[in-house]
Scaffold this active site. Sequence first.
Site, PDB file in Angstrom:
ATOM      1  N   TRP A 189       0.833  -1.215   0.000  1.00  0.00           N
ATOM      2  CA  TRP A 189       0.000   0.000   0.000  1.00  0.00           C
ATOM      3  C   TRP A 189       0.855   1.247   0.000  1.00  0.00           C
ATOM      4  CZ3 TRP A 189      -4.159  -1.350  -1.996  1.00  0.00           C
ATOM      5  CH2 TRP A 189      -4.816  -2.518  -1.631  1.00  0.00           C
ATOM      6  N   ASP A 240      -2.009   6.769   6.115  1.00  0.00           N
ATOM      7  CA  ASP A 240      -3.004   5.816   5.618  1.00  0.00           C
ATOM      8  C   ASP A 240      -3.349   4.887   6.782  1.00  0.00           C
ATOM      9  OD1 ASP A 240      -4.451   3.745   4.504  1.00  0.00           O
ATOM     10  OD2 ASP A 240      -2.966   3.230   2.977  1.00  0.00           O
ATOM     11  N   LYS A 277     -12.557  -1.768   6.403  1.00  0.00           N
ATOM     12  CA  LYS A 277     -11.922  -2.625   7.388  1.00  0.00           C
ATOM     13  C   LYS A 277     -12.534  -2.420   8.780  1.00  0.00           C
ATOM     14  CE  LYS A 277      -8.560  -3.312   4.074  1.00  0.00           C
ATOM     15  NZ  LYS A 277      -7.842  -2.484   3.094  1.00  0.00           N
TER      16      LYS A 277
HETATM   17  C1  LIG Z   1      -7.213  -1.999   1.982  1.00  0.00           C
HETATM   18  C2  LIG Z   1      -6.165  -0.967   2.058  1.00  0.00           C
HETATM   19  C3  LIG Z   1      -6.001   0.006   1.065  1.00  0.00           C
HETATM   20  C4  LIG Z   1      -6.824   0.033  -0.194  1.00  0.00           C
HETATM   21  O1  LIG Z   1      -8.047   0.567   0.061  1.00  0.00           O
HETATM   22  P1  LIG Z   1      -9.113   0.788  -1.129  1.00  0.00           P
HETATM   23  O2  LIG Z   1     -10.232   1.393  -0.359  1.00  0.00           O
HETATM   24  O3  LIG Z   1      -9.405  -0.541  -1.706  1.00  0.00           O
HETATM   25  O4  LIG Z   1      -8.513   1.704  -2.114  1.00  0.00           O
HETATM   26  C5  LIG Z   1      -5.028   0.975   1.246  1.00  0.00           C
HETATM   27  N1  LIG Z   1      -4.245   0.977   2.336  1.00  0.00           N
HETATM   28  C6  LIG Z   1      -4.352   0.047   3.299  1.00  0.00           C
HETATM   29  C7  LIG Z   1      -3.460   0.106   4.485  1.00  0.00           C
HETATM   30  C8  LIG Z   1      -5.317  -0.954   3.189  1.00  0.00           C
HETATM   31  O5  LIG Z   1      -5.427  -1.877   4.141  1.00  0.00           O
END
Ligand SMILES: *Cc1c(COP(=O)(O)O)cnc(C)c1O
Length: 355
Positions: free
Chosen positions: A99, A166, A190
């Site tokens: 990511w 993030d 999540k």
């Molecule tokens: C799942 C995830 C993403 C991607 O998220 P999307 O909503 O599918 O774009 C980005 N960063 C982390 C840490 C994730 O767990």
Amino acid sequence: MRHNFGAGPCILPQEVFKQASQAVLDFKDGLSILEMSHRSPEFEGVMAETTKLVKDLLNVPSGYSVLFLQGGASMQFAMVPMNLLPEGKTAAYLETGVWANKAIKEVKFFGQANIVASSKDANFNFIPKQYSIPEDSAYFHYTSNNTIYGTELFDVPQTKVPVVCDMSSDIMSRVIDVSKFDLIYAGAQKNIGPAGLTVVIVKDEILGKSGRAIPSMLDYKVHIDGGSMYNTPPVFAIYVAMLNLNWLKSKGGVAEIEKENKAKAQALYAEIDRNTLFKGTCAVEDRSIMNVCFVMENPELEKPFAKFADENGFEGLKGHRSVGGFRASIYNALPITSVHALIDLMQEFEEKHKS
Ligand SMILES: *Cc1c(COP(=O)(O)O)cnc(C)c1O
């Protein structure tokens, strides 16, 4: 009974599913939540309550805006540099996994990414610690929880430059000090709600300094001014997020769920360390309390264990292809009873396969 250890979109509380399905049938006067105007007083109430829940649960200080956007965390990978990185300038990034890599990849459209540290050579099985962040960086970006590798960065790195994080896979799982961040973003699927919603918490004063013309839909300021209703927001996803955050509040909020999450993680890691058949994949001090990655000492037993887990009602345990083995995602809504069931399963398997 099934136990859902999936990494995302992930488990939500059963009562949230029930309330959400009721609202699909009849939200107000026989109308479904799916057929109501986002400008109706009812939905404006939902928006206001969801915003307040995010602010209250995370103790968001004044001077910050909470936004409900679309495009996932992946859209934020580009929106962040587009809004915060002046032309030709450099932003600092910590490279801790897939990511983080994807975030880094988007920077080149707007300026430069300076990778201040990386654990790539070790397949991202730890969080780099000794590095410095140049003071002329436009901002410093990191991923707080590396969903794929099962590592987590618990203490916000010390720096004078604005911090962007993030938090997709650990937001709402443990207490954070929002004042240490300038921008936090998270795909909702999540720990917040269903897919289709992205939560952004941004310090207002960092915006408007890029010197760049920004298309409206990609401009944080436009969304702030529009109260996240510049265009039609993801009405249902926001509603379900509201239900889920109310569930979290009723459980005592983030501090309480953090205790539970730590208890779940500790129990599972203890079994991985004790059980002769399994081993963890990353540095002990960096172990995530959300995604627990493990492999088998004897790789030949992986398929039999996967089959055994499936037969006994365990979902989503397969590790990401870049790590292999297994990953138990133990997000907020996963009950500790499911963790205990997994531990029992691992012990039963050990009994059968002890050499
Ligand atoms: C799942 C995830 C993403 C991607 O998220 P999307 O909503 O599918 O774009 C980005 N960063 C982390 C840490 C994730 O767990």
